[in-house]
Enzyme design. Structure first.
Site, short mmCIF file in Angstrom:
data_model
loop_
_atom_site.label_atom_id
_atom_site.label_comp_id
_atom_site.label_asym_id
_atom_site.label_seq_id
_atom_site.Cartn_x
_atom_site.Cartn_y
_atom_site.Cartn_z
N CYS A 36 -2.58 11.21 10.65
CA CYS A 36 -3.56 11.82 9.74
C CYS A 36 -5.04 11.73 10.34
O CYS A 36 -5.42 10.68 10.93
CB CYS A 36 -3.51 10.62 8.44
SG CYS A 36 -5.02 11.04 7.48
N CYS B 48 -4.80 6.83 2.01
CA CYS B 48 -5.63 7.13 2.89
C CYS B 48 -7.18 6.41 2.73
O CYS B 48 -7.71 6.01 3.90
CB CYS B 48 -5.80 8.75 3.06
SG CYS B 48 -6.56 9.31 4.53
N CYS C 174 -7.54 8.97 8.61
CA CYS C 174 -7.11 7.49 8.75
C CYS C 174 -6.29 7.22 9.73
O CYS C 174 -5.92 6.16 10.27
CB CYS C 174 -6.64 6.79 7.45
SG CYS C 174 -4.78 7.07 7.30
#
Lengths: 191, 294
Positions: free
Chosen positions: B241, B272, B244
């Site tokens: 991601c 997240c 994050c």
């Protein structure tokens, strides 16, 4: 006249909280939930039994009821508006004080198993009496429910009902202000 | 938020709620079986979650805490409007935190945070019939479910494998519930399918236009269809991601400019945000200076 006795103090939220108890009971077979506290139904109905009737039964659902519940007939007719049927096999809901022959109830069809009857059975209590060992969907590990008021041979009758799956009857047990449920998907051993 | 006056609690009338509640109970008793119900016209169009909303309205109580997600996000139009709808018609508390919610209505995702026994998840379902693309007749598919005759679906998976080398279904991947009913898990990514298996929470499904309700009770076997030599596999974009840094969550691909720029971010916004609040930082996360400049 039993008709003078009130239903839920708050019909909307009373039915909602009772439904959640029934839903949780049905989703987790054998788990016990509080229902009907504060209700003052006519004899011989327990508050839990009355709450389940008020929550699920209405003009769309033909109801068969035990002759032993005759004293509550007016109350049920007034609060639920349910049409009562003399033929137990034609009922969507069956209200009983003693276990009827499950084979006489509507078990639905292979294509429409949801058309089956729901049996609302008032028993003497939980925690004593016949110990039912349960397994099936909704249970992470086998569970035990002790029911006072089921006849001998219940497990055998239930085995026949379970063997019909996906057809079959679903059972809501009521005593005092407590309910538990046995959906057709659950397997039961007695002892 | 104050409840809207002039409407019943949670919008639907009591007769309708009883009808839906009866359908839900039968659905729970027959895991994976589609129960027909009298779907009502709702104040939003079919395809916007009318089935899920009706199920939520029948289940919801004043003590519930409601979370609504749309493709994992709490902040998209569908999620915001449904959350506001129940905030106004039922006066319930709403949240975006998965762990705080007692009732989660979802469109096409299962939260990354594992659900608990005291939670209920309600799926919005556009097409409840898993066999719909293989057999157009509803009468016929009903019969096929009655007989547990699912050969047609296995043939479809087999043909996929012969043609592409793998099963080419990436979402709404068919599952077998409790070893009996073939079920459409709604268009969740196949990535989410394993979360349905033995989930501690009760799973309810509502299809408004198609007028069907079905359910998976807690701790029920949910098996994604496969073959011994081609076992079911989940896929996710091979990235971390960007915000994050999570390497195990389901990712959305976001186009960031017209020069081929791409950003992969968690589809589950709450997951997240929780991770970022705990100090996890992805490679593309804005720096403090960039945030200040906004």
């Amino acid at each position: 006249m039993s008709i003078d006795l009130p239903g839920f103090a708050d019909p909307v939220l009373g039915a909602q909280s009772c439904f959640r108890a029934v839903l949780d009971a049905m989703a987790r077979p054998g788990s016990r939930h509080a229902a009907g506290a504060g209700l003052t139904p006519p004899a011989p109905l327990d508050p839990a039994t009355a709450a389940v009737l008020l929550t699920l039964v209405d003009v769309e659902t033909p109801l068969w009821f035990d002759p032993g519940c005759a004293a509550a007939q007016d109350w049920i007719a007034f609060h639920c508006g349910a049409a009562t049927v003399p033929d137990i096999g034609a009922a969507a809901f069956v209200l009983a004080l003693e276990l009827p022959d499950l084979a006489h109830l509507n078990a639905g069809s292979d294509d429409g198993p949801e058309e089956s009857a729901t049996l609302i059975l008032q028993v003497r209590g939980f925690g004593a009496g016949t110990a039912l060992h349960l397994a099936g969907p909704g249970l992470r590990a086998p569970a035990t429910l002790a029911v006072d008021g089921l006849p001998a041979g219940f497990a055998a009758a239930w085995a026949d009902n379970h063997a019909l799956f996906p057809r079959g009857v679903d059972l809501i047990l009521c005593a005092g202000t407590t309910i538990a449920a046995l959906p057709r998907s659950v397997r039961i051993a007695e002892g | 938020m104050n409840a809207l006056s002039g409407y019943n609690f949670a919008y639907l009338d009591e007769q309708t709620k009883r009808m839906i509640r009866r359908a839900i109970l039968k659905a729970v008793a027959i895991p994976g079986h589609q129960v027909p119900f009298g779907s009502r016209e709702m104040p939003l169009p079919y395809g916007w979650g009318t089935g899920g909303i009706q199920v939520t309205a029948a289940v919801l109580g004043p003590s519930d805490v409601l979370k609504v997600i749309d493709q994992g996000a709490d902040d998209t139009t569908n999620a915001v409007s449904i959350r506001r709808f129940f905030g106004r018609t039922a006066g319930v508390r709403t949240t975006t935190a998965t762990a705080e919610a007692t009732l989660i209505q979802t469109r096409h995702r299962i939260p990354e945070t594992a659900l608990r026994e005291d939670q209920i998840i309600v799926y919005q379902v556009p097409q409840p019939e898993p066999l719909s693309k293989l057999e157009p007749s509803r009468a016929e598919t009903r019969r096929m479910h009655g007989l547990a005759e699912y050969g047609l679906m296995h043939v479809k998976l087999y043909e996929d494998i012969t043609r592409f080398g793998h099963v080419s279904i990436s979402y709404d991947y068919p599952v077998l519930v409790n070893s009996r009913y073939l079920m459409a898990p709604s268009p969740i990514p196949a990535f989410d399918n394993p979360k349905m298996h033995m989930m501690p929470a009760l799973q309810l499904f509502g299809a408004g236009r198609e007028k069907r309700i079905y359910a998976v009770p807690p701790y029920t076997a949910v098996k994604s269809l496969d073959f011994d030599d081609h076992p079911f596999r989940t896929t996710r974009a091979p990235h971390a991601c960007g915000l994050c840094g999570a390497t195990d969550s389901y990712l959305d691909e976001v186009v960031t400019d017209d020069r081929g720029g791409r950003l992969f971010v968690c589809s589950d916004t709450d997951h997240c945000e929780t991770r970022r609040a705990a100090g996890h930082v992805g490679a593309e996360a804005p720096t403090a200076d960039e945030l200040a400049a906004e």
